[in-house]
Design an enzyme around this catalytic site. Structure first.
Site, PDB file in Angstrom:
ATOM      1  N   ASP A  31       0.872  -1.171   0.000  1.00 48.90           N
ATOM      2  CA  ASP A  31       0.000   0.000   0.000  1.00 48.90           C
ATOM      3  C   ASP A  31       0.921   1.237   0.000  1.00 48.90           C
ATOM      4  O   ASP A  31       2.110   1.119   0.333  1.00 48.90           O
ATOM      5  CB  ASP A  31      -0.873  -0.043   1.261  1.00 48.90           C
ATOM      6  N   ASP A  33      -0.118   5.159   0.891  1.00 45.32           N
ATOM      7  CA  ASP A  33      -0.330   6.128   1.971  1.00 45.32           C
ATOM      8  C   ASP A  33      -0.183   5.431   3.327  1.00 45.32           C
ATOM      9  O   ASP A  33      -0.860   4.431   3.583  1.00 45.32           O
ATOM     10  CB  ASP A  33      -1.740   6.748   1.872  1.00 45.32           C
TER      11      ASP A  33
END
Lengths: 315, 315
Positions: A31, A33
């Site tokens: 991922d 953020d």
């Protein structure tokens, strides 16, 4: 995989255990953020982790529910933040996967009404998926008097910081047609901002439209399996047992890994806390166990000593 | 009450049976949209029904989830559409009841952030409940740079045709404070417009904010009991067994009546169809039985022959 190391789920791991994982896995899904960066600030050491993985022959892809930018912007952002070896084909955003879903999976005939950012619309257009032009510039336009396009065959909801009531109302009207598809880039409820503020996510806007239309959206992004299918279709021979999904959010990243049969790692530089993961692990509700990571690290920079060990070994 | 007439739930009734109801009940609660009027068109005969009830000494109140206008506007609208004897104290809108809830029930200390129409804000101000001034005129304001008021102690969501992303984001931020109350005027999902269009309702916007905040709203309007408590506090000696709730929406009006112990009547001039009511009646799911009306009429104008009979009897 977790069992092979004798760990229970949700175990904090360090040097030698991380080294074992690096040796065991071929495919690393990150991922962005809260894992790789916070806004415009890279997580310390993240760029070195990514380049070390690539140098050791690992496949690295980025799997993000952020649907606000086309993939090229991600390439630029990676480069700007010091990640010098990230290419377009490593980036799987929920907007890109939504475009693939519409173009290749359901082969939509007609136009798409986008309740989302300009970046989402651009991603669709680049994939050749036609969108309805937003012409909400008329301040007197209301749902009573506005024009509705006759050929809308899908409504796609994403994060939309230009949301207006009229957009929501138009989307609700298009969804009266049972043949009009209803998709959401992702279901993230909110995103943290600095100073304790939050940003409502796509999941918030999707909920509004689900209530107004009486329908349920098909979610493209994590935790739905579809993003992993996109990855599998573009990288041959991806074996779930050889993958590690690294994320900061239990309800999206860990559940995504669990849904796709991947080992999972929670990094504590983002939204979810270690105690929440333990709470899910100790829960009597078996559905909660899908949120439990196999491994937990404070930051992905914890990978770095393991690379050093590996390199010393090679010397 | 229904049992006393030997009816099962969901029974269509006519002249003599309606006359029996008129004799048995003292207090008539009417929904407005779809019952009394459609937009600016009164339901044929509705004004005569209301004045006949009043002339026969019945109490009549209007219980509406429409939160977009202050009560004075309702008085004007009734008058404009030919209802000459409707007074301010007969009108219970979800915006008025929200103001009572905030002022008298929870005695809010601080200001209220309204995600709703100007009419809702005006209703609060008239009741003496202070609201945050909306100053979203700055086109450059975002959730990153806008000012948040320090003294917001409640967020109230209603129908809001001026909804923007910034309003939703601000409301989400205020609700990070667990002491900030979270209220919704009503939970109506959508409203029908002409030409097959629909208007997202307060329930749609409430769902967005519930997801973004991770909290559940307290709903003031139907089907919540609170509106009946407002009526009971302003009309002495209201006995639920002497009341008839007349509405057009099974999931709000009929459920409201059921929640408050009132007999219920569905009129078929609005949203819900007879077949839907029968579907709920025949459902195996006992919670669905709360949506079933005791009585069904095609229109409230079906009351008129019963009045004529009553008047002939008096002559």
């Amino acid at each position: 995989m977790a069992g092979a190391f004798g760990f229970k789920g949700c175990q904090k791991i360090r040097g030698p255990q991380i080294r074992g994982l690096l040796e065991a896995k071929d495919f690393f899904l990150f991922d962005c953020d809260g894992v790789i960066w916070h806004g415009e600030n890279a997580i310390t050491g993240a760029a070195k982790v990514v380049s070390s993985l690539i140098r050791h022959g690992k496949n690295v892809v980025f799997v993000t529910n952020n649907c606000t930018r086309p993939r090229e912007n991600y390439v630029h952002k990676f480069s700007r933040l010091g990640f010098t070896d990230v290419m377009l084909d490593q980036i799987f955003s929920s907007s890109y996967c939504s475009a693939l879903y519409l173009r290749d999976f359901v082969k939509v005939h007609g136009r798409v009404f986008v309740m989302g950012c300009e970046g989402l619309r651009r991603e669709l257009l680049e994939a050749g998926v036609p969108c309805v032009e937003e012409a909400d510039d008329d301040p007197d336009a209301t749902i009573y008097n506005c024009t509705l396009a006759p050929d809308v065959k899908a409504v796609l909801v994403g994060h939309d910081d230009k949301l207006t009531f009229l957009k929501l109302a138009k989307a609700s009207c298009y969804l009266r047609d049972p043949e009009c598809l209803f998709l959401a880039t992702d279901n993230d409820p909110w995103h943290p901002l600095s100073g304790g503020r939050i940003l409502p996510g796509s999941g918030s806007l999707t909920a509004a439209l689900e209530v107004a239309s009486g329908r349920k959206a098909t979610v493209i992004g994590k935790p739905s399996r579809f993003m992993f299918e996109c990855i599998s279709s573009q990288f041959r021979g991806v074996d779930p047992s050889q993958c590690l999904m690294v994320g900061d959010r239990l309800e999206t990243d860990m559940l995504f890994g669990s849904n796709c049969g991947l080992d999972t790692m929670l990094t504590l530089t983002g939204v979810s806390q270690f105690e929440e993961a333990q709470g899910y692990r100790n829960s009597d509700l078996s559905t909660n166990h899908s949120f439990v990571p196999d491994y937990v690290v404070d930051t992905i920079a914890d990978f770095l000593p393991a690379f050093e060990e590996l390199e010393e070994q090679c010397d």
